[in-house]
Design a protein around this motif. Structure first.
Motif, short mmCIF file in Angstrom:
data_model
loop_
_atom_site.label_atom_id
_atom_site.label_comp_id
_atom_site.label_asym_id
_atom_site.label_seq_id
_atom_site.Cartn_x
_atom_site.Cartn_y
_atom_site.Cartn_z
N TRP A 52 22.98 -15.94 -21.98
CA TRP A 52 23.49 -16.46 -23.26
C TRP A 52 24.90 -15.92 -23.48
O TRP A 52 25.17 -14.72 -23.27
CB TRP A 52 22.58 -15.99 -24.40
CG TRP A 52 22.98 -16.56 -25.74
CD1 TRP A 52 22.47 -17.64 -26.34
CD2 TRP A 52 23.99 -16.05 -26.63
NE1 TRP A 52 23.08 -17.87 -27.55
CE2 TRP A 52 24.04 -16.91 -27.76
CE3 TRP A 52 24.88 -14.97 -26.58
CZ2 TRP A 52 24.92 -16.72 -28.82
CZ3 TRP A 52 25.77 -14.79 -27.64
CH2 TRP A 52 25.78 -15.65 -28.75
N SER A 53 25.80 -16.77 -23.88
CA SER A 53 27.17 -16.33 -24.23
C SER A 53 27.76 -17.37 -25.17
O SER A 53 27.22 -18.48 -25.27
CB SER A 53 28.04 -16.22 -22.97
OG SER A 53 28.28 -17.52 -22.48
N PRO A 54 28.87 -17.06 -25.84
CA PRO A 54 29.48 -18.08 -26.71
C PRO A 54 29.84 -19.35 -25.94
O PRO A 54 29.74 -20.45 -26.47
CB PRO A 54 30.74 -17.39 -27.24
CG PRO A 54 30.36 -15.94 -27.24
CD PRO A 54 29.51 -15.75 -26.00
N GLU A 55 30.22 -19.20 -24.67
CA GLU A 55 30.60 -20.37 -23.87
C GLU A 55 29.37 -21.18 -23.46
O GLU A 55 29.43 -22.39 -23.26
CB GLU A 55 31.36 -19.96 -22.60
CG GLU A 55 32.68 -19.24 -22.83
CD GLU A 55 32.52 -17.81 -23.37
OE1 GLU A 55 31.57 -17.12 -22.93
OE2 GLU A 55 33.32 -17.41 -24.24
N ASN A 56 28.26 -20.49 -23.27
CA ASN A 56 27.03 -21.15 -22.82
C ASN A 56 25.84 -20.52 -23.57
O ASN A 56 25.16 -19.64 -23.05
CB ASN A 56 26.88 -20.95 -21.30
CG ASN A 56 25.60 -21.59 -20.78
OD1 ASN A 56 25.09 -22.56 -21.36
ND2 ASN A 56 25.05 -21.04 -19.71
N GLY A 59 26.42 -20.50 -30.38
CA GLY A 59 27.16 -19.55 -29.54
C GLY A 59 28.02 -18.60 -30.34
O GLY A 59 29.12 -18.23 -29.92
N ILE A 60 27.54 -18.19 -31.49
CA ILE A 60 28.31 -17.27 -32.32
C ILE A 60 27.58 -15.93 -32.41
O ILE A 60 26.42 -15.88 -32.81
CB ILE A 60 28.54 -17.85 -33.74
CG1 ILE A 60 29.34 -19.16 -33.62
CG2 ILE A 60 29.26 -16.85 -34.64
CD1 ILE A 60 29.57 -19.87 -34.93
N MET A 61 28.27 -14.86 -32.02
CA MET A 61 27.68 -13.52 -32.08
C MET A 61 27.67 -13.07 -33.55
O MET A 61 28.47 -13.52 -34.35
CB MET A 61 28.49 -12.55 -31.22
CG MET A 61 28.40 -12.87 -29.73
SD MET A 61 29.46 -11.81 -28.73
CE MET A 61 31.05 -12.63 -28.91
N VAL A 62 26.74 -12.15 -33.84
CA VAL A 62 26.52 -11.76 -35.24
C VAL A 62 26.47 -10.25 -35.43
O VAL A 62 25.90 -9.52 -34.62
CB VAL A 62 25.19 -12.40 -35.74
CG1 VAL A 62 24.72 -11.78 -37.05
CG2 VAL A 62 25.34 -13.90 -35.92
N GLU A 94 36.02 -23.54 -36.06
CA GLU A 94 37.34 -24.17 -36.17
C GLU A 94 38.45 -23.13 -36.25
O GLU A 94 39.56 -23.33 -35.80
CB GLU A 94 37.38 -24.98 -37.47
CG GLU A 94 37.58 -26.46 -37.27
CD GLU A 94 37.65 -27.13 -38.62
OE1 GLU A 94 38.74 -27.20 -39.20
OE2 GLU A 94 36.58 -27.57 -39.11
N LEU A 95 38.08 -22.00 -36.85
CA LEU A 95 39.04 -20.90 -36.98
C LEU A 95 39.23 -20.19 -35.63
O LEU A 95 40.13 -19.38 -35.47
CB LEU A 95 38.46 -19.93 -38.03
CG LEU A 95 39.25 -18.78 -38.57
CD1 LEU A 95 40.54 -19.25 -39.23
CD2 LEU A 95 38.41 -18.00 -39.61
N GLY A 96 38.38 -20.51 -34.69
CA GLY A 96 38.48 -19.90 -33.36
C GLY A 96 37.52 -18.73 -33.18
O GLY A 96 37.68 -17.93 -32.26
N CYS A 97 36.53 -18.60 -34.05
CA CYS A 97 35.65 -17.42 -34.00
C CYS A 97 34.56 -17.53 -32.94
O CYS A 97 34.02 -18.61 -32.70
CB CYS A 97 34.96 -17.24 -35.35
SG CYS A 97 36.09 -16.85 -36.67
N ASN A 98 34.25 -16.38 -32.37
CA ASN A 98 33.05 -16.27 -31.54
C ASN A 98 32.07 -15.26 -32.16
O ASN A 98 31.08 -14.88 -31.55
CB ASN A 98 33.40 -15.83 -30.11
CG ASN A 98 34.15 -14.50 -30.08
OD1 ASN A 98 34.21 -13.78 -31.09
ND2 ASN A 98 34.70 -14.15 -28.93
N ASN A 141 22.08 -13.55 -30.21
CA ASN A 141 23.44 -13.51 -30.75
C ASN A 141 23.70 -12.27 -31.62
O ASN A 141 24.85 -11.92 -31.84
CB ASN A 141 23.74 -14.78 -31.56
CG ASN A 141 22.81 -14.99 -32.75
OD1 ASN A 141 21.67 -14.55 -32.75
ND2 ASN A 141 23.31 -15.66 -33.76
N ILE A 142 22.63 -11.62 -32.10
CA ILE A 142 22.90 -10.41 -32.90
C ILE A 142 23.27 -9.30 -31.94
O ILE A 142 22.48 -8.92 -31.06
CB ILE A 142 21.69 -10.02 -33.76
CG1 ILE A 142 21.42 -11.17 -34.74
CG2 ILE A 142 21.94 -8.72 -34.50
CD1 ILE A 142 20.59 -10.83 -35.92
#
Ligand code: GCB
Length: 632
Positions: free
Chosen positions: A307-311, A407-410, A382-386, A447-448
């Motif tokens: 798992w990653s923001p890209e995949n 794909g957003i880490m927390v 949209e802001l470019g966040c991961n 993601n956490i």
């Protein structure tokens, strides 16, 4: 979420009354009722340990209209000497004779949509902090061999729950889920649940008396009747162990660690975990404690997508206990630190983040739906966040799960905010319980990556003991993630800012909030030097300043978009000079409600530090941060 098939479980009365077939079905099922009601009439005052992955169980939602009574003086709970009264509103009493005196009637009281906050549902309650009673009726059709849990996603802040006039339990803390076993309180046909919710602030609470967000009261997240077998999986964990050394046989395989716990201490139950896509299927037998101790499952490295923001790859996982099976979607990844770097799947990652409060994308009010989570997270992307920092309390589960899919880490946090009553043991227990339930609910979410135990707490011996113990405790619950907290900086001289905090020894990531340009002059930014004497990654967990969307002027004119834009330009240049910077979560994606922010015409009870207005309109600074993230 699974919806229950009507008739074999619980549905609210308006639905069940609709069809004759249903009534017939109800009668048939009621026929088996009498053999199954347990003789036990004990009901727990406190919640049971939280059931993990409640969404996987068959359940019936109690969302919808609930009757409510605003009870400023808590007439429904105390008598006129302030002693708890047995004639309280929880009895849902009705006059039986013409002369009977009953001074409340839920069924004649107004209704409110649940889940929601009361502040935005009834304009009379906008500023209200006190007690409101809620009542919902539903039909119960008990079944053989099952129990019923009453599950609340969150109620802010203190709540007492009764089912059919009998106490189901009490819970404290506004942002974590809890559940009671109400099987023995149910009866065939019509039932009612009554909830007394009180969101008054107290010094010894978590959070304490003052905080910079709206104290939305009410039943703010889902309420579910959950069908479970008498022995059920209270918790399980399925995660990737840390990266193997790049050399040797070990690198051909990765290891998934699996463990499970039943709600009962019973040996000999079969627990099977299967991940069809990885051709994994393994069965374990519970020990005398009802546990499957941590067991290792090998999988070929080349077959496993991380798992990653890209995949943001999630695997379908099934976990069976004896004859019943639940499903989850689980991602596999590792998160570690190496000196000043954060490593995701063994590779350095820069956390391009933003802070978020749990408020609706369009205007104020608590948010709970996946759709609203999707909107907020789409703006973050949209802001470019991961990465997002879910401030300052655990957000709803839909938010975390949607971020995982996107794909957003927390960063997830408990509300140990500002000056907590550090010396009070009950306050510690409360914070510890909130930490437990935050981790229990979400520890299988890939993601956490960070559990945060506090925000901007003043230095003292008592605070170090309190938070140090929380940090140590968090590691005993989950050793697969990083621990952090948002600290405060201390000035060493006018332009040298030093981060010295005893809590450094307890955290994996050193995070701090700073407000150059807002609470101090923006022209100081180029002169600032940062001393962070720890060999750990650094996150600037907050910076920013306020602007009213659409207000334009010179860059030194406070509250204009140009002022905020310049503040971001100066801060980002300053951040670039911080050695070991591993990420940042500026304050904040959008304007949010706060009773501290009263300036007429500008704030109007909104904290205006959002990069977007409360309605989601982008301010100029949004584009400054976006550009900076594009270059990272
Ligand atoms: C902070 C707090 C945050 C506030 C913010 C502000 O440092 O952590 O909760 O809202 O400052 O706007 O002042």
């Amino acid at each position: 979420m699974k919806s229950t098939s009507v008739g074999n479980f619980f549905v609210s009365s308006p639905q069940i009354k609709k069809t004759r077939e249903l009534e017939m079905m109800t009668k048939r099922i009621v026929a088996v009722l009498f053999g199954i009601v347990s003789a036990s009439c004990m009901y727990a005052e406190s919640a049971l340990p939280l059931i993990h992955n409640v969404m996987a169980y068959e359940s019936s939602s109690l969302a919808g209209d609930w009757n409510y009574i605003v009870d400023v003086q808590e007439e429904g709970y105390y008598d006129y000497r302030m002693n708890p009264t047995r004639w309280g509103f929880f009895n849902n009493a009705k006059p039986k004779r013409p002369e009977d005196l009953i001074e409340y009637d839920f069924d004649k009281s107004a209704t409110m949509r649940i889940p929601s906050d009361w502040n935005t549902q009834d304009e009379r309650l906008f500023f209200y902090e006190g007690t409101v009673w809620f009542k919902k009726s539903f039909q119960a059709v008990p079944m053989q061999d099952y129990r019923t849990l009453l599950y609340f996603g969150a109620v802010n802040y203190d709540c007492h729950v009764w089912v059919n006039g009998k106490k189901a339990g009490h819970h404290v803390g506004g942002f974590t889920p809890f559940n009671f076993d109400i099987s023995d309180l149910l009866r065939e046909g019509e039932n009612n649940v009554i909830v007394k919710v009180d969101n008054k602030r107290h010094r010894e609470d978590v959070p304490t008396q003052i905080f910079d967000w709206w104290n939305y009261g009410g039943i703010t997240r889902d309420v579910l009747l959950v069908k479970v077998t008498p022995v059920y999986l209270e918790d399980y964990s399925c995660s990737l162990t840390p990266t193997p050394s790049p050399k040797g046989e070990g690198s051909k395989y990765r290891t998934i660690a699996f463990s499970a716990r039943l709600n009962k201490k019973e040996a000999g139950h079969k627990v099977t975990v299967s991940i069809p896509e990885l051709k994994i299927k393994q069965t374990f037998i519970t020990d005398a404690e009802g546990h499957v101790q941590c067991s290792m499952i090998n999988v070929q490295s080349k077959k496993l997508q991380l798992w990653s923001p890209e995949n943001p790859k999630l695997y379908q996982v099934q976990i069976s206990l004896d004859a019943s099976t639940i499903a989850d979607e689980i991602g596999f990844r590792t998160i570690e630190t190496r000196d000043k770097q954060i490593l995701l799947n063994g590779q350095p990652v820069f956390l391009k983040g933003i802070c978020l409060h749990e408020e609706k994308p369009n205007g104020g009010g608590r948010v709970n739906s996946t759709e609203d989570a999707h909107t907020l997270l789409t703006w973050a992307k949209e802001l470019g966040c991961n990465f997002v920092r879910l401030a300052h309390y655990p957000h709803n589960e839909n938010m975390v799960r949607e971020a995982e899919r996107m794909g957003i880490m927390v960063w997830s946090e408990i509300p140990c905010y500002w000056t907590i009553a550090w010396k009070n043991p009950a306050t510690f227990d409360n914070a510890r319980q909130q930490l437990t339930d935050m981790i229990r609910r979400d520890h299988n979410r890939a993601n956490i990556i960070i559990w945060s135990i506090a925000n901007e707490t003043p230095h003292s011996k008592e605070r170090d003991t309190f938070l140090g113990n929380l940090a140590k405790y968090a590691r005993t619950l989950d050793n697969t993630r990083l621990i952090s907290m948002a600290m405060e900086v201390t000035g060493a001289s006018t332009y040298v800012t030093r981060l010295t905090d005893n809590m450094n020894e307890y955290v994996d990531v050193v995070s701090f909030n700073q407000y150059v340009g807002w609470y101090r002059d923006v022209n100081d930014a180029p002169k600032m030097r940062w001393e962070i004497p720890y060999n750990k990654p650094v996150i600037i967990s907050e910076f920013g300043g306020g602007a009213k969307y659409g207000l334009h002027g010179a860059k030194n004119q406070r509250w204009t978009e140009e002022f905020q834009e310049n503040l971001y330009i100066q801060n980002l240049a300053m951040l670039d000079k911080i050695e070991g910077l591993a990420g940042t979560t500026p304050w904040i994606l959008k304007d949010f409600r706060s009773p501290r922010r009263v300036l007429p015409g500008i704030q109007d009870y909104y904290n205006r530090k959002g990069l977007m207005s409360d309605k989601g309109e982008k301010k100029k600074a949004f584009y400054v941060l976006k550009k900076w993230y594009e270059g990272k």
